[in-house]
Design an enzyme around this catalytic site. Structure first.
Site, short mmCIF file in Angstrom:
data_model
loop_
_atom_site.label_atom_id
_atom_site.label_comp_id
_atom_site.label_asym_id
_atom_site.label_seq_id
_atom_site.Cartn_x
_atom_site.Cartn_y
_atom_site.Cartn_z
N HIS A 174 -13.46 6.55 4.50
CA HIS A 174 -12.43 7.17 5.32
C HIS A 174 -11.38 7.83 4.44
O HIS A 174 -10.93 7.28 3.44
CB HIS A 174 -11.88 6.22 6.39
N ASP A 202 0.85 -1.19 0.00
CA ASP A 202 0.00 0.00 0.00
C ASP A 202 0.89 1.24 0.00
O ASP A 202 1.15 1.84 1.05
CB ASP A 202 -0.90 -0.04 1.23
N ASP A 234 -12.07 2.74 1.85
CA ASP A 234 -10.87 3.55 1.98
C ASP A 234 -10.73 4.40 0.72
O ASP A 234 -10.57 3.87 -0.38
CB ASP A 234 -9.67 2.61 2.15
N ASN A 270 -7.86 0.98 14.33
CA ASN A 270 -7.30 0.13 13.28
C ASN A 270 -6.42 -0.94 13.92
O ASN A 270 -5.31 -0.66 14.38
CB ASN A 270 -6.47 0.98 12.31
N CYS A 301 0.74 3.17 3.43
CA CYS A 301 0.11 2.54 4.59
C CYS A 301 0.45 3.32 5.86
O CYS A 301 1.59 3.74 6.06
CB CYS A 301 0.59 1.09 4.72
N GLU A 345 -4.67 7.46 13.45
CA GLU A 345 -3.92 6.30 12.97
C GLU A 345 -2.64 6.05 13.76
O GLU A 345 -1.92 6.98 14.14
CB GLU A 345 -3.58 6.49 11.49
#
Length: 299
Positions: free
Chosen positions: A112, A58, A85, A210, A122, A187
């Protein structure tokens, strides 16, 4: 009247002290498995999508059209509310207007969007950068204006902990909430202490947790997350991670021995695979609509 998927997710994430589990799916097959397992929501993970569609990490290589296509396939296959996402929204505020409209039409129940610089990566990889908070605020306002269904949930993520520190992340998230975020996604808190700080600081505000595979954020059971104030928990990659070892063992054995005969008892059957992908329902529809017997699908 059938409850809209957007409304259902709003209702589920409004339960006091409860946290909805949304395992990750990068394709329609995994989405079907999640629905069969009894989960109430699906997370269309950007990382899982990048792995399954590109065979890559990612690191911001997926396009908006690829993610959009994957969203409607996952919604269609699962029949569940899907958190999609949308990375950075694929541009500035004007791009966000189109992105939100398109993903809403594709059937997403929630989106999101993060405050990283594009190309993003990521949230648990190093080297992230974030855009100015004011720019992100304008993108959030555009997202709010773009949605037609007021129940479409906007989950706004900040990656600032790793870049600017946790206090800066809190300041950003407060501004994002004021701009219209329905749920905040802070995050990659590191360890239990930072996770609890997030929960305390935003007590009463719907939060997403997450449950990433990197090990930075701790594994916390969903019922405990619910009591802390997290209303949605994502498990982006665990289906893929669980599958890698047995697939590698099977391929290694096939390469070594030239046969899989001795492995059949450890694998799913062809019949089970067809049950997951809905062949019995297809066969029933063939009979219901009078498809001639010699044309009907049989195992």
């Amino acid at each position: 009247m059938t409850e809209k998927l957007t409304t259902r997710l709003r209702r589920l994430t409004s339960q006091p002290d409860a946290c909805v589990m949304a395992p990750g799916a990068g394709d329609a097959f995994m989405a079907r498995m999640l629905a069969r397992a009894g989960f109430e929501a699906v997370y269309m993970s950007g990382f899982a999508t990048s792995v399954t569609r590109l065979g890559m990490s990612d690191v911001g290589l997926l396009t908006a059209s690829e993610m959009l296509d994957n969203t409607w396939r996952i919604v269609d296959a699962s029949g569940l509310p899907v958190l999609a996402d949308i990375d950075t929204g694929y541009g500035n505020a004007m791009n966000v207007l189109r992105t939100v409209r398109d993903f809403e039409k594709a059937g997403a129940a929630a989106l999101h969007m993060e405050d990283q610089v594009s190309p993003k990566r990521c949230g648990h990889l190093a080297g992230k950068r974030v855009i100015p908070a004011a720019e992100m605020v304008s993108k959030i306002k555009a997202a709010c204006d773009a949605r037609v269904d007021a129940d479409l949930m906007l989950v706004i993520r900040t990656d600032a902990i790793a870049v600017e520190g946790i206090e800066a992340a809190f300041e950003r998230a407060e501004r994002y909430r004021e701009a219209g975020a329905d749920m905040l996604f802070i995050e990659a808190p590191v360890g239990r202490e930072q996770t609890e700080r997030v929960a305390r600081h935003f007590k009463g505000v719907p939060l997403l947790y997450n449950m990433a595979a990197s090990g930075k954020s701790p594994d916390i059971p969903a019922d405990e997350l619910g009591r802390m104030g997290f209303r949605l928990a994502t498990f982006a990659l665990y289906g893929l991670l669980a599958a890698i070892a047995p697939i590698e063992r099977m391929l290694g054995e096939l390469r070594r021995t030239g046969t899989i005969g001795h492995l059949r008892d450890s694998m799913a059957t062809f019949k089970h695979l067809n049950e997951i992908v809905g062949l019995p329902e297809h066969q029933a529809a063939e009979a219901r609509y009078g498809v001639p017997e010699d044309e009907q699908t049989r195992l």
